[in-house]
Design an enzyme around this catalytic site. Structure first.
Site, mmCIF file in Angstrom:
data_model
loop_
_atom_site.group_PDB
_atom_site.id
_atom_site.type_symbol
_atom_site.label_atom_id
_atom_site.label_comp_id
_atom_site.label_asym_id
_atom_site.label_seq_id
_atom_site.Cartn_x
_atom_site.Cartn_y
_atom_site.Cartn_z
ATOM 1 N N ASP A 1 19.876 -37.930 -47.321
ATOM 2 C CA ASP A 1 20.758 -39.254 -46.410
ATOM 3 C C ASP A 1 19.948 -40.858 -46.139
ATOM 4 O O ASP A 1 18.371 -40.810 -46.907
ATOM 5 C CB ASP A 1 20.814 -38.683 -44.644
ATOM 6 C CG ASP A 1 21.837 -40.161 -44.529
ATOM 7 O OD1 ASP A 1 22.272 -40.861 -44.878
ATOM 8 O OD2 ASP A 1 22.307 -39.680 -42.893
HETATM 9 C C1 NOJ Z 1 22.901 -42.602 -43.146
HETATM 10 C C2 NOJ Z 1 24.223 -41.944 -43.155
HETATM 11 O O1 NOJ Z 1 23.002 -41.241 -42.055
HETATM 12 C C3 NOJ Z 1 24.520 -40.802 -43.299
HETATM 13 O O2 NOJ Z 1 25.819 -40.388 -42.713
HETATM 14 C C4 NOJ Z 1 25.596 -42.310 -44.357
HETATM 15 O O3 NOJ Z 1 26.809 -41.432 -45.295
HETATM 16 C C5 NOJ Z 1 25.262 -43.014 -45.791
HETATM 17 N N1 NOJ Z 1 23.786 -43.200 -44.372
HETATM 18 C C6 NOJ Z 1 24.727 -43.967 -46.694
HETATM 19 O O4 NOJ Z 1 25.568 -44.773 -45.792
#
Ligand code: NOJ
Length: 716
Positions: free
Chosen positions: A271
């Site tokens: 993430d």
């Molecule tokens: C943080 C989020 O937790 C995740 O779900 C997402 O895919 C990423 N940012 C990218 O935007």
């Protein structure tokens, strides 16, 4: 991978420098300005970037996002192909969560449709729209099991049930991928967040979790197993720790469980910033240690930290990370790029998309996921000749209807509830007020002038999604005040709730004559709600999440391993509270229709079956007659639950094992048959071994988790 691709990858690996290999593990944001483009070009020429995220910030679901600039994506891709060291294409990823320009309901709402084929179709259309602007890879499905409606991200996933999670995972992955990710209009999928993120303690985002291995195998892993079996090529690691072990740095979770146990073969992307986050979580003292932990855990791509780019080369020189580890990681990334056919077809041709069918599908899915929770004296459906007082804070709202994680949907193209009501009955039948709160007199006046009151209530998208948890899931007081005033007007009052999460219904639904839970249902939310209000569609949604009476009941979920000692099912109120009724306000699987269904004649084709026969593929057939005894043609979701009466480990009092959603004509009876085999009758031990144990299993079929019709099956 076929041997031709293997050879191509081997050749590339031989030619690539360490720096270029590390570049394949690095994801950056796409450039927006000319100056950024020039800087990116420099990086690409050095082989420092392998993938790009089409987002302007780490919390893409919240912040206003720029539209995808396809021309820029193609320009940047051209640099990667023609000026980069080995002509390796970039893969472009974005959070395409519940639709693209056409927005479907938030995933928790979609789960309430219990209609896998329709879900698959919606995600197929989503892939067609998203690939048309150059997105290859979606960071979806989000399949975190979640039992806490305070958690803002509960709206992004399938809710509290592992079986619903599995169905959603498969339908979404199959919809996006369409059987072959190499097709121009198919997308690479990325189930997330592996693993346990939905169990954030107290519903606090980015927070700790405690998950026993027993719960991990039985509740949290099944949806991921399904997504992987359905062919997902990538997985996203999560921010949280489990029992003090941050998963994005954990070889146990990211390699032993994900690869060795679940058989995942693709690549893992962290993430956003999750590898550097390991330092904040207190398991490393430096960023270099974070990089070392991340790559050894099994995370191939580092999302937007630059942490591999900054530290891996040195770690390799120092012998802390081996070339084999690096090569394996790069190989996995290249395999997916070949699979997506990016080497042959790197550019987006920007096809024109006709969205007519997509919008129809959005309307159908929105109406199938809306849940009629209450309908006293059959106040609904409404006849169109009534004078309706249309009040409440969400009457003119557009953006909230789209929900969180809506990156391309346009509020200005989304009909408000008011506009949809005008379309349905004409302006002359509507009385509105300038004050949306009901605290001032013009709302009250409207109530007295009307035959019936329809209130558009709920929550803003701004209190749902990432970093948007709530301490209290009650409806804001001013909305309760509005309901009270409406009730005192003596008119029938219908509440239409546009929400992402379940809200506390005690003291709210009691005051209303009818409750339609319309969710944040996307581009066609308002029209779909009107279709139901006026009987053009017969409601058929069933909630895939428990509605607790109040926030103090959280967590409350139907399939706890509490067996018979269980206040949810009214069996033992002393396990609950002195000051509140133990049962939920609305249980899992619940939802009404305008018609009525009768269940009778439940049978099975055998009363006893051996574990060996089950292992050899024998199945038990359980059937029931379901009749439409009401006055409307309508759909019913028939649900089958089991209760393993005595297990080595405690088993849930009810566990959903299968469901079927079918259309019934007025007066029609259907004999519905389910098959139960080895895969349905067992569970996972804390070491991950799947077992079917001897003993009695009660099988229930019915309209929700309080299903009454039952047979007992003996496993010998
Ligand atoms: C943080 C989020 O937790 C995740 O779900 C997402 O895919 C990423 N940012 C990218 O935007």
């Amino acid at each position: 991978m076929n041997s031709k691709v293997d050879n191509q990858i081997n050749e590339l690996l031989q030619k690539m420098s360490i720096r270029e290999k590390i570049g394949q593990l690095n994801m950056t944001v796409t450039p927006k300005t000319e100056a950024e483009f020039e800087r990116t070009r420099e990086k690409l020429r050095n082989g420092d970037v392998g993938s790009m995220i089409l987002a302007s910030s780490s919390t893409a679901g919240l912040d206003p996002q720029e539209r995808v600039n396809t021309a820029m994506c193609n320009r940047v891709q051209k640099v990667a192909m023609e000026e980069g060291p080995h002509g390796i294409p970039l893969i472009y990823g974005r959070d395409v969560i519940h639709g693209h320009r056409t927005v479907y309901p938030v995933p928790l709402a979609i789960a309430a449709a219990f209609n896998d084929e329709l879900v698959k179709k919606a995600y197929r259309y989503t892939a067609i729209e998203a690939t048309s602007v150059g997105i290859h890879w979606t960071f979806a499905p989000m399949i975190d099991l979640c039992r806490d409606p305070r958690y803002g991200r509960i709206i992004e996933g399938p809710g509290e049930d592992p079986m619903v999670g599995r169905h959603m995972a498969r339908a979404i992955v199959e919809g996006f991928q369409n059987g072959d990710v190499a097709q121009e209009d198919s997308m690479v999928t990325c189930p997330k967040h592996f693993i346990g993120y939905g169990a954030s303690e107290g519903g606090r985002d980015y927070y700790r979790t405690e998950i026993s291995d027993y719960s991990l195998y039985n509740y949290y892993l099944p949806a991921f197993r399904e997504a992987i079996e359905a062919g997902s090529d990538t997985v996203m690691s999560s921010f949280n720790d489990i029992n003090g072990d941050p998963v994005s740095g954990s070889r146990y979770y990211m390699t032993e469980i994900l690869r060795d146990y679940l058989g995942f073969k693709g690549f893992v992307v962290s993430d956003w910033g999750a590898i550097a986050f390991l330092k904040r979580l207190g398991v490393t003292e430096s960023e270099s240690e974070c990089a070392e932990l991340g790559i050894h855990a099994g995370i191939e791509i580092d999302m937007c930290d630059d942490i591999y780019v900054r530290y891996l080369e040195k770690l390799i020189e120092e012998g802390k990370v081996s070339m084999e580890t690096l090569d394996n990681a790069v190989r996995r990334v290249l395999e997916v790029k070949f699979k997506k056919n990016l080497f042959e077809n790197p550019y987006c041709k920007m096809p024109e998309i006709d969205r007519t069918e997509h919008l129809k599908c959005a309307r159908e899915l929105a109406s199938e996921c809306m849940v009629l929770l209450k309908n006293e004296d059959n106040v609904l459906p409404l006849s169109k000749d009534k004078k309706i007082a249309l009040l409440g804070p969400l009457v003119h709202e557009k953006r909230a209807l789209l929900g969180s994680w809506c990156l391309e949907g346009k509020a200005e193209e989304t009909p408000s509830f008011y506009e949809a009501m005008v379309e349905a009955v004409g302006k002359n039948h509507l009385i509105t007020a300038t004050d949306p709160t009901g605290l001032y007199d013009d709302s009250v006046r409207a109530m007295y002038q009307a035959d019936v009151v329809v209130l558009a209530l709920g929550e803003s998208e701004k209190v749902t999604g990432e970093k948007r948890s709530l301490a209290d899931i009650s409806l804001p007081n001013y909305q309760i005040e509005l309901i009270r005033k409406a009730k005192y007007s003596g008119k029938k009052v219908i509440g239409v709730f546009f929400c992402g999460r379940p809200i506390a219904m005690e003291g709210v639904a009691d005051l209303l004559d009818a409750v339609l839970y319309a969710w944040h249902s996307g581009s066609e939310a308002a029209g779909a709600a009107c279709d139901i209000l006026f009987g053009e569609t017969v409601p058929s949604g069933k909630t895939a999440i428990t509605f607790p009476r109040n926030s103090g009941h959280i967590p409350m979920y139907y399939n706890a391993t509490s067996n018979r000692y269980n206040g949810y099912f009214g069996n033992n109120s002393e396990t609950s509270y002195e000051d509140s009724i133990a049962a939920p306000y609305y249980p899992f699987g619940y939802g009404l229709s305008y018609t009525e269904f009768a269940y009778s004649n439940m049978q099975s084709d055998c009363a006893e079956i051996s574990v060996d026969d089950l292992k050899n593929g024998k199945k038990v057939k359980c059937s029931i007659d379901v009749s439409n005894v009401g006055e409307y043609e309508g759909k019913e979701t028939i649900q089958l639950y089991i209760h393993d009466v005595a297990g080595t480990y405690m088993r849930p009092f009810r566990e959903l094992k299968d469901y079927k959603k079918l259309l019934f004509k007025v007066g029609e009876t259907k004999n519905i048959t389910f098959e139960l085999g080895y895969d349905e009758l067992g569970y996972y031990m804390p070491d991950g071994a799947y077992v079917v144990e001897e003993g009695n299993i009660e099988v229930f079929i019915g309209p929700n988790c309080f299903a009454k019709d039952k047979i007992v099956l003996k496993v010998v």
